[in-house]
Design an enzyme around this catalytic site. Structure first.
Site, short mmCIF file in Angstrom:
data_model
loop_
_atom_site.label_atom_id
_atom_site.label_comp_id
_atom_site.label_asym_id
_atom_site.label_seq_id
_atom_site.Cartn_x
_atom_site.Cartn_y
_atom_site.Cartn_z
N GLU A 205 0.82 -1.17 0.18
CA GLU A 205 0.06 0.11 0.19
C GLU A 205 0.87 1.17 0.05
OE1 GLU A 205 -2.95 -0.42 3.20
OE2 GLU A 205 -3.84 -2.06 1.99
N LYS A 339 -15.71 -1.49 2.01
CA LYS A 339 -14.75 -1.85 0.85
C LYS A 339 -15.87 -2.46 -0.24
CE LYS A 339 -10.56 -3.18 3.48
NZ LYS A 339 -9.89 -4.33 3.79
#
EC number: 4.2.1.11
Length: 429
Positions: A205, A339
């Site tokens: 990330e 999400k």
């Protein structure tokens, strides 16, 4: 009517070099919408199913040709001619066509790619930016970013058990200022790590992934970086953690094993461990502080910290309204991570955000560790006035694409754009 006249699914690559699904939807007017779906590394067991081929001779079994085939055949047949502006009806058509509880037949990756592409085409047809199409005239609040500047756990090959160490700029008066703050802290941290001879390689990330001796050492180093960048820890910048505790919970023994620190802790002891970190550092948010199946542990953690710390359910709630409602009824957590690929359609995503808000829970719009250049979640964050977004560090264009889209949205909003700062945590005392 914005009739759908063509649908094309294809296999593309995500930020980890694994296949994912992309979809183009063409409308009668000639307008097209395109969307690509993300994929997670640490996943909740009750997430909607991401359909993979399992053919070890292609992409180590991770191909998505079956999902693509579903888009190009039966999904295409089912939604051809439908009005793209009828998102809820279209998503219900996809859900009914799949016919399973967890979208395992068609694949949540196939369904979400279509759901998103249709919305983008409809927004284009309406002449609206996507955030405005989602949220109407009331969409004007920019999100406070959770910036993942140190990666551990399943996102990095290092000794840290906690998966994400994040900074949240809260004193800024605009998203642009907040982004600058995060970037300056990121570069200050890089210099500190380099000066100590520690790795400045980045994880999935975009955060750094050095070996620290403990979670506290990592947090202390982040505090140094914030101060080195010229900001006040606890005033300008707050800290957030994603424990991803399911990853180090040993169910058979009912213990949390922090291998990096040589600790074996019960749920109560781990709650105390996290509370101790919150006493030492200005931590405002903890995600997945207990394992997804340890609801007793979650209750203990909520009772201990829930009034002063945002306790975010990711693996716990998996963007699912049925599970979220159970958590709300039992007083578990006080926030949900959103999400889109955990649930598989935009309509269900928006329903989870709405349910959370009605219950006084916050909603944090989130990326996945396997991302693409698709920036739809930036528009969702503003379109729903969610107030918070989690989309990685200040490196890797798969993360930066979301930040850059938010800059464009703020520019488009002009004077009516607002940045919530600390008020994003409206349910804390």
């Amino acid at each position: 009517m914005s009739a759908i006249v063509d649908i094309i699914g294809r296999e593309v690559l995500d930020s980890r070099g694994n296949p994912t699904v992309e979809c183009d939807v063409l409308l009668e007017s000639g307008v097209m919408g395109r969307a690509a779906v993300p994929s997670g590394a640490s996943t909740g067991s009750r997430e909607a199913i991401e359909l993979r081929d399992g053919d070890k001779s292609r992409y180590l079994g991770k191909g998505v040709l079956k999902a693509v085939e579903h888009i190009n055949t039966e999904i295409s047949e089912a939604i051809m001619g439908l009005d793209a502006s009828e998102q809820a009806f279209l998503d219900r058509t996809l859900i009914d066509l799949d016919g399973t509880e967890n979208k395992s037949r068609l694949g949540a990756n196939a369904m979400l790619a279509v759901s998103m592409a249709v919305a983008k085409a409809a927004a284009e047809e309406a002449g609206l930016p996507l955030y405005r199409y989602f949220g109407g005239s009331g969409a004007m609040q920019m999100p406070v970013p959770m910036m993942n500047i140190v990666n551990g756990g399943a996102h990095a090959n290092n000794s840290l058990d906690i998966q994400e160490f994040m900074v949240m700029p809260v004193s800024a008066t605009s998203f642009r200022e907040a982004l600058r703050c995060g970037a300056e802290v990121f570069h200050a941290l890089k210099k500190i790590l380099a000066d100590k001879g520690m790795s400045t390689a980045v994880g999935d990330e975009g955060g750094f992934a050095p070996n620290f001796s403990s979670n506290e050492e990592c947090l202390n180093t982040i505090v140094q970086a914030v101060e080195k960048a010229g900001y006040r820890m606890g005033e300008d910048v707050l800290l957030a953690l994603d424990c991803a505790a399911s990853e180090f919970y040993h169910e058979a023994e009912d213990v949390y094993v922090l291998e990096g620190e040589g600790l074996k802790l019960s749920s109560t002891q781990f709650a105390d461990y996290l509370a101790n970190l919150c006493d030492k550092f200005p931590i405002v948010s903890i995600e997945d502080g207990m394992a997804e199946g340890d609801w007793d542990g979650w209750k203990t953690l909520t009772d201990k910290l829930g009034k002063r710390v945002q306790l975010v359910g990711d693996d716990l709630f998996v963007t699912n309204t049925k599970i979220l409602k159970e958590g709300i009824d039992k007083g578990i957590g006080n926030s949900i991570l959103i999400k889109i690929n955990q649930i598989g359609t935009l309509t269900e995503t928006f329903a989870a955000i709405e349910m959370a808000k009605r219950a006084g829970y916050t909603a944090v719009i989130s990326h996945r560790s396997g991302e693409t250049e698709d920036s739809t979640i930036a528009d969702i964050a503003v379109g729903t006035n969610a107030g918070q977004i989690k989309t990685g560090s200040l490196s890797r264009s798969d993360r930066i694409s979301k930040y850059n889209q938010l800059l464009r949205i703020e520019e488009d909003l002009g004077d009516i754009a607002s940045y919530p700062g600390k008020s994003a945590f409206y349910n804390l005392r």
